[in-house]
Scaffold this active site. Structure first.
Site, short mmCIF file in Angstrom:
data_model
loop_
_atom_site.label_atom_id
_atom_site.label_comp_id
_atom_site.label_asym_id
_atom_site.label_seq_id
_atom_site.Cartn_x
_atom_site.Cartn_y
_atom_site.Cartn_z
N ASP A 154 0.70 -1.28 -0.10
CA ASP A 154 0.11 0.08 -0.07
C ASP A 154 0.70 1.30 0.16
O ASP A 154 1.94 1.16 0.63
CB ASP A 154 -0.89 -0.01 1.34
CG ASP A 154 -2.16 -0.90 1.18
OD1 ASP A 154 -2.08 -1.76 0.05
OD2 ASP A 154 -3.05 -0.90 1.99
N ASP A 155 0.14 2.35 -0.48
CA ASP A 155 0.86 3.65 -0.39
C ASP A 155 1.80 4.10 -1.30
O ASP A 155 2.20 5.34 -1.23
CB ASP A 155 1.21 4.04 1.03
CG ASP A 155 0.09 3.89 2.03
OD1 ASP A 155 -1.09 3.55 1.88
OD2 ASP A 155 0.45 3.52 3.43
N HIS A 173 -5.75 2.92 -4.80
CA HIS A 173 -5.84 3.47 -3.12
C HIS A 173 -6.27 4.74 -2.96
O HIS A 173 -5.79 5.27 -1.89
CB HIS A 173 -4.49 3.17 -2.61
CG HIS A 173 -4.27 2.82 -1.01
ND1 HIS A 173 -5.23 1.87 -0.46
CD2 HIS A 173 -3.43 3.29 -0.30
CE1 HIS A 173 -5.19 2.14 0.75
NE2 HIS A 173 -4.11 2.69 1.13
N HIS A 206 3.66 -2.56 3.33
CA HIS A 206 3.70 -1.33 2.70
C HIS A 206 4.98 -0.98 1.91
O HIS A 206 5.95 -1.37 2.52
CB HIS A 206 3.57 -0.34 3.90
CG HIS A 206 2.24 -0.36 4.37
ND1 HIS A 206 2.05 -1.33 5.38
CD2 HIS A 206 1.11 0.54 4.25
CE1 HIS A 206 0.76 -0.93 6.08
NE2 HIS A 206 0.10 -0.09 5.22
N HIS A 235 -5.59 9.60 -0.39
CA HIS A 235 -5.64 8.73 0.94
C HIS A 235 -6.44 9.26 1.77
O HIS A 235 -6.20 9.26 3.00
CB HIS A 235 -4.14 8.51 1.14
CG HIS A 235 -3.97 7.21 2.01
ND1 HIS A 235 -4.20 7.27 3.50
CD2 HIS A 235 -3.65 6.11 1.77
CE1 HIS A 235 -3.95 5.89 3.88
NE2 HIS A 235 -3.52 5.20 2.87
#
Length: 728
Positions: A96-97, A147, A248, A151
């Site tokens: 993620d991210d 995603h 991540h 955010h």
């Protein structure tokens, strides 16, 4: 400062006048474009429209039991809610991210090393900034999911904002890798059993837009950085079951994640696990599909603009650093060198030469439609304490300027009429008819004090001096615009002249009050109309011929400053453009020897830095101020701006003290920095555009009211007073 004369408008000038508004709009357009790029950069860097709120857990009454007890892949497309699990001995690694320029390449390297695939849930902000990493993910066989763009916790957001987050995320993917994805992971999500009454409506809505929602059932908790062993243990499925593992590749230091990944893959492979994409594990079509046509080009345009905004911001930051150095260097030089100048010229017994200058001078007054001002100008000269002859050169006026002077029938005043040809021609005509070696030049809207001419010619006691700059002051300073110009004249022009005098590179003898040796003028060919700033042009020419140019602070003249924004714009546009023309005209001085080379390598760089480059870059201070107030560290921004203002207040206070001016106008200094300075920025930018596009500018006539008169004689520092009057 350039002079204020004019030429008659020809047919071509009329055409240019119609084009001028467009040229005035272009600088504003460029400034707004730069602000727009800054806003884009702030948006992509989550400084604008970012929402960092996270809702606490809520009730689960509205969430179907089969979802709470189901797998990590939730499908609400078509109005039905189902969930899926990954088959046994299958692991779907999810990150993620990202993408992150430091950690994502290392994660990709580990996956490539072990021939493993994964799913990267990227944010639009990071994908927009690092599109090459998204392209690499697709090229190496990984899947990419959404995603959101910024955010945010979508449970706080409206449906319109959710659509915006998804569409912007897709736009970034299209531009980065030419794909769109049907996989979606909500920010701040966990496992399916953590779905609640606030997040479930979002999942349903996202499904109605055609997306599979992917959460996880195995959280490595690598974001806590608990250590490599703990991350590996947390990410390991139990009993051979399949798993979607949450990790991540961005959001901080991920070196533990990289090391844990390098251990996890071979250990689980040894237990019979396979590492696949999500759609491979579910035996479904690939979630990433190509984008073509207009959507593809929109994405490419988006990536181009994001890169351009980052590049522009980088350039602007460098420019901000440059302007910071220039501003403080200029302030430092002005304070230091103006103090040296004042100490030198105000010391007891100071003389310019072995004896005072008593020889008469010729005062040239070029005039074009100065009917409202010319009588005040001439009568102020008649009170001169120095012997003078006065030549009023009427440059084709249509308002009776010459007739007004003739009807005064004053002694030693001659009127010379000519067909309108411009101020340089008028001054040359006056020079040809002048009787004396010392030549004083002034504008037709300017008023001299009785001592002005005497103080102006005293430096000629030094045979090396070829020209003298006087102390021009704003006479109509009772308006706000007038007060701002008064601050500018005292703080900027006169402190600058003291500084340039010490450095022996005075760039401009002001048209309102200046004096020359006839021999110096004749040696350089007299006044030229090659530029719109004939006074800057002639001053540079005299420097290059080897003469000294000095500043006489006691030679005060009062001039009528523009009283409207349009008039001020016109005047400063001509000054700025004329200065650029003069610098360009004398550019060869940079490579010459002798006095010309000395001026070229000292004077031209200083003038270019402080009068052209620094004002051009100065808007960056205000642009970043606005940006910082709205989106950045507001407190630090305010402190920095007031720090710069404090330095300016110190310089202004010192300048006003040197000129024995009341400090009251400085109350408006902060407002001047906010409003007046912006106008000067746009004018200078317009001058640059005119220069770069090869445009030309006609002479412009400012409307005068004729309300300026010299104040009662006041002693200045260093003067003695006798019978209530200052004497030399």
């Amino acid at each position: 400062m350039a002079s204020r004369s004019s030429r008659r408008s020809t047919g071509h000038a009329a055409v240019r006048r119609r084009r001028l508004p467009l040229r005035q709009l272009l600088p504003l357009t460029l400034l707004f474009a730069m602000l727009g790029m800054l806003m884009l950069r702030g948006y992509v860097h989550s400084e604008i429209l970012a929402d960092f709120r996270v809702r606490p857990e809520a009730a689960t009454d509205k969430v179907p039991e089969k979802i709470l007890d189901g797998g990590p892949v939730i499908d609400t497309r078509g109005g039905k809610a189902t969930s899926l699990r990954v088959p046994d001995h299958r692991v779907v690694l999810t990150f993620d991210d990202g993408p992150d320029p430091k950690w994502t390449p290392r994660v990709l390297d580990i996956l490539k090393k072990h021939h493993a695939h994964a799913v990267f849930f990227v944010t639009g902000t990071m994908a927009s900034r690092y599109p090459d990493l998204v392209k690499r993910m697709i090229a190496e066989g990984h899947e990419v999911g959404l995603h959101t763009f910024n955010h945010p916790d979508l449970s706080y957001q409206s449906k319109a904002r959710i659509d915006w987050e998804l569409s912007q995320n897709q736009l970034a993917l299209a531009g980065a890798a030419g794909i769109r994805s049907s996989l979606f992971r909500p920010p701040y999500s966990s496992s399916a059993d953590a779905m609640d009454d606030r997040s479930w409506p979002v999942t349903e809505y996202v499904g109605s837009r055609g997306y599979l929602t992917v959460v996880n059932d195995t959280d490595s908790e690598d974001w806590r950085r608990p250590g490599v062993d703990t991350i590996v243990r947390n990410a390991t499925p139990h009993g051979g079951k399949g798993a979607i593992v949450l990790m991540h590749d961005s959001g901080g230091d991920r070196h533990q994640t990289v090391r844990a990944l390098d251990r996890l893959i071979p250990e689980l492979r040894a237990e019979g696990y396979a590492f696949t994409n999500l759609t491979e594990a579910l035996d479904a079509p690939n979630a990433d599909t190509p984008v073509v046509g207009a959507d593809l080009w929109k994405g490419k345009a988006w990536i181009f603009l994001v890169r351009a905004s980052d590049d522009l911001t980088g350039v602007l930051v460098v420019g901000l650093a440059v302007i910071g150095v220039l501003v403080f260097a200029r302030f430092g030089l002005m304070l230091l060198l103006s103090a040296l100048h004042a100490r030198r010229t105000r010391r007891r017994g100071f003389r310019w030469g072995p004896r005072p200058v008593t020889e008469p001078a010729s005062v040239l007054v070029p005039a074009y439609n100065e009917a409202k001002c010319i009588e005040n100008t001439v009568r102020s000269l008649m009170r001169s304490e120095h012997p003078i002859e006065i030549l009023v050169i009427d440059d084709g006026s249509s308002d009776g300027t010459a007739r007004i002077v003739e009807e005064l029938e004053l002694p030693n005043v001659r009127v010379i009429r000519q067909v309108n040809a411009g101020k340089p021609a008028a001054l040359n005509r006056g020079l040809a008819n002048a009787r004396h070696e010392l030549i004083v030049m002034m504008d037709g809207d300017t008023v001299f004090e009785p001592a002005t001419v005497r103080e102006l010619v005293q430096p000629f006691a030094d045979s090396r001096v070829g020209a003298v700059a006087g102390n021009a002051k704003v006479g109509n300073k009772d308006t706000l615009i007038g007060a701002w110009q008064h601050i500018e004249y005292v703080m900027g022009f006169n402190l600058d002249r003291r500084m340039y005098d010490v450095l022996q590179c005075m760039p401009t003898i002001p048209g309102a009050v200046g004096a020359f040796r006839r021999s110096a003028l004749e040696r350089v060919g007299g006044m030229s109309d090659d530029t719109l700033a004939e006074d800057t042009d002639i001053t540079m020419a005299i420097h290059r011929d080897g003469w000294r140019v000095v500043y006489a602070e006691k030679a005060r003249a009062w001039t009528e400053a523009p009283e409207s924004v349009q008039q001020l714009w016109s005047q400063r546009y001509r000054w700025s453009y004329g200065t650029m023309q003069a610098i360009w005209k004398h550019r060869r001085a940079l490579f010459e020897r002798g006095p010309s080379g000395r001026f070229g390598r000292v004077g031209l760089p200083l003038v270019s830095l402080f009068m052209v480059l620094a004002p051009l870059l100065a808007p960056l201070i205000d642009m970043f101020l606005v940006y910082g107030l709205l989106f950045g560290p507001t407190q630090k921004t305010i402190v920095a701006w007031f720090g710069v203002l404090a330095v300016q207040v110190v310089c202004a206070t010192y300048a006003f003290a040197l000129d024995r001016e009341r400090l009251t106008p400085l109350i408006s200094l902060p407002l001047q920095q906010i409003l007046y300075r912006q106008l000067m920025y746009v004018v200078l930018l317009q001058s640059w555009i005119t220069a770069l596009t090869g445009g030309r500018l006609r002479w412009q006539k400012l409307r005068r009211k004729g309300g300026v008169s010299a104040p009662p004689n006041e002693p200045v520092p260093g003067q003695r007073v006798m019978d209530g009057r200052p004497v030399a």
